[in-house]
Enzyme design. Structure first.
Site, PDB file in Angstrom:
ATOM      1  N   ASP A  25       0.823  -1.222   0.000  1.00 44.79           N
ATOM      2  CA  ASP A  25       0.000   0.000   0.000  1.00 44.79           C
ATOM      3  C   ASP A  25       0.853   1.265   0.000  1.00 44.79           C
ATOM      4  OD1 ASP A  25      -2.438  -1.249  -0.064  1.00 44.79           O
ATOM      5  OD2 ASP A  25      -2.747  -1.169   2.108  1.00 44.79           O
ATOM      6  N   ARG A  42      -0.467   5.235  16.397  1.00 41.33           N
ATOM      7  CA  ARG A  42      -0.767   6.233  15.358  1.00 41.33           C
ATOM      8  C   ARG A  42      -0.446   7.672  15.788  1.00 41.33           C
ATOM      9  NH1 ARG A  42      -0.806   1.716  13.638  1.00 41.33           N
ATOM     10  NH2 ARG A  42      -1.915   0.986  11.786  1.00 41.33           N
ATOM     11  N   ASP A  72      -7.775   3.793  11.701  1.00 38.28           N
ATOM     12  CA  ASP A  72      -6.435   4.392  11.680  1.00 38.28           C
ATOM     13  C   ASP A  72      -6.382   5.716  10.918  1.00 38.28           C
ATOM     14  OD1 ASP A  72      -5.278   2.468  13.299  1.00 38.28           O
ATOM     15  OD2 ASP A  72      -4.956   1.101  11.627  1.00 38.28           O
ATOM     16  N   SER A 131      -4.922  -8.785   7.290  1.00 39.09           N
ATOM     17  CA  SER A 131      -4.357  -7.450   7.454  1.00 39.09           C
ATOM     18  C   SER A 131      -3.786  -7.393   8.858  1.00 39.09           C
ATOM     19  CB  SER A 131      -5.453  -6.394   7.271  1.00 39.09           C
ATOM     20  OG  SER A 131      -4.992  -5.169   7.805  1.00 39.09           O
TER      21      SER A 131
END
Ligand code: ARG
Length: 406
Positions: free
Chosen positions: A16, A97, A126, A178
């Protein structure tokens, strides 16, 4: 030629973010600065990732070891709050994050970038966390989310796009899952997990053994705390970070820390998630046990409500917020005497408290004991009960006969 605008990208080296790196150059005509943070994830060959970003055309690329900061500024607060979203999930993704965001904002200032970009999809928590943190730190920065905007819908389409644009992609067999991971644990979603009736497949777990195959002998670990922060393991002084890393191995060996839940995402979706968090489980269990000795009843009860609020606030991405700051200040005050040692027994997936001790313990043997050592004033109990039950006695006289649900 006019100088291009710059964008700072949170870069993990995966498919990604590798496509994002190229897409920002090709589609947005931007100079890209890649920031790769080591928060203790499995794929932490930072030098390799940093160079890969340069190969993909980044004008600068930085690899940062954020683990120490993560432990000392983020995990300490999570532990003080016994942070568990919906009473279950230790918040590992929600904690990393804001830290990554902070470093991206700093990089944007350092390089004079107008934009920050991340590789999150439009369906998860996220993206909200990155963007809320960035807005709270510098509302002037503009945010780009290529994965949310581009027209690549499947992994195969992304791989084709990468090949067309010369983005090097590891020819690994695509994992159906994931995964997000750091020292506080691993999050696993997708694949067979999308059906909540399916038992988690054995191959999702990498930090912990199947409890059925764990050693037949229990193992005891002693965790020392100083003002709520872990400071020793089995009598040996260690940094909090080192204790977390050691406990992931130690408790993982006994099959501890596996979580399987259906959780309520901030974006309105229920999702089935599995987590593997051996160290976080042991430390939260131990920390709660020490608090039962060191906190007075009123603080302990009040704190429970605020723990729930803190966990939800952090899950929702509001790490840099007035409420979160105020809650942290409250928790910091409560941790002043949370110093002592907890003995935890690890056995085939279970993690139970076997003993706790503290020089600040409010547990009073004389008051608690039913032996001859008893110092409690039994006679005082009568007056106490007369007054505390008085409202109910009055109620019984006036209304109770009609209102009682017998
Ligand atoms: N559901 C968890 C959370 O929102 C984990 C997210 C994991 N992220 C990922 N990209 N797999 O905190």
């Amino acid at each position: 030629m006019a100088e291009k605008e710059k964008v700072v990208l949170a870069y993990s080296g995966g498919l990604d973010t590798s496509c994002c790196l190229k897409w920002l150059q090709v589609e947005k005509n931007l100079d890209v600065i890649a920031i790769c943070g080591n928060v203790g994830q499995d794929e932490a060959d930072l030098e390799y990732i940093k160079n890969k970003a340069l190969e993909c055309g980044a004008i600068a690329s930085e690899a940062m070891d954020m683990r120490e900061e993560y432990a000392s500024k983020y995990l300490t607060k999570a532990l003080a709050a016994n942070g568990l979203y919906e009473n279950t999930y230790p918040l590992l993704s929600a904690l990393s994050r804001p830290l990554l965001s902070k470093h991206m904002v700093e990089a944007a200032h350092k390089y004079g970038a107008k934009y920050i970009a991340h590789g999150c999809t439009g369906k998860g928590n996220d993206q909200v966390r990155f963007e809320t943190a960035i807005k709270a730190l510098d509302p002037k920065l503009e945010i780009l989310a290529p994965v949310r905007d581009w027209e690549l819908h499947t992994r195969e389409e992304e791989i084709d796009w990468a090949a067309e644009h010369g983005v090097p992609v590891k020819a690994s067999k695509a994992s159906p899952y994931s995964i997000d991971d750091n020292v506080w644990g691993r999050a696993i979603e997708c694949g067979a997990l999308e059906n909540p009736w399916n038992e988690p497949p054995a191959d999702i777990w990498t930090l912990s053994v199947d409890p059925e195959n764990a050693p037949n002998e229990a193992e005891y670990v002693e965790i020392g705390f100083e003002k709520g922060v872990p400071c020793s393991l089995n009598g040996e002084e260690k940094s909090f970070l080192q204790i977390v890393m050691d406990l992931n191995v130690l408790a993982g060996k006994h099959g501890c820390g596996r979580i399987d839940m259906v959780e309520n995402r901030l974006v309105g979706v229920k999702s089935r998630e599995c987590y593997e968090t051996p160290a976080a489980e042991v430390l939260i269990v131990a920390h709660k046990a020490l608090e039962t000795l060191c906190l007075d009843r009123e603080t302990q009860h009040f704190k429970l409500n605020l723990e729930h609020q803190w966990s939800t606030t952090v899950y929702y991405g509001q790490w840099f917020s007035p409420l979160k700051n105020a809650l942290d200040a409250f928790f910091a005050e409560t941790q002043k005497f949370v110093t002592g040692t907890v003995k935890v027994k690890l056995y085939k997936g279970s993690c139970t408290v076997a003993g706790r001790t503290s020089e600040y313990s409010l547990y009073d043997y004389g008051l608690a004991s039913y032996t001859a050592a008893d110092t409690f004033d039994h006679k005082a109990a009568k007056g106490f009960i007369d007054l505390s039950a008085l409202p109910f006695a009055v109620w019984a006289e006036k209304q109770g006969h009609e209102a009682q649900d017998l």
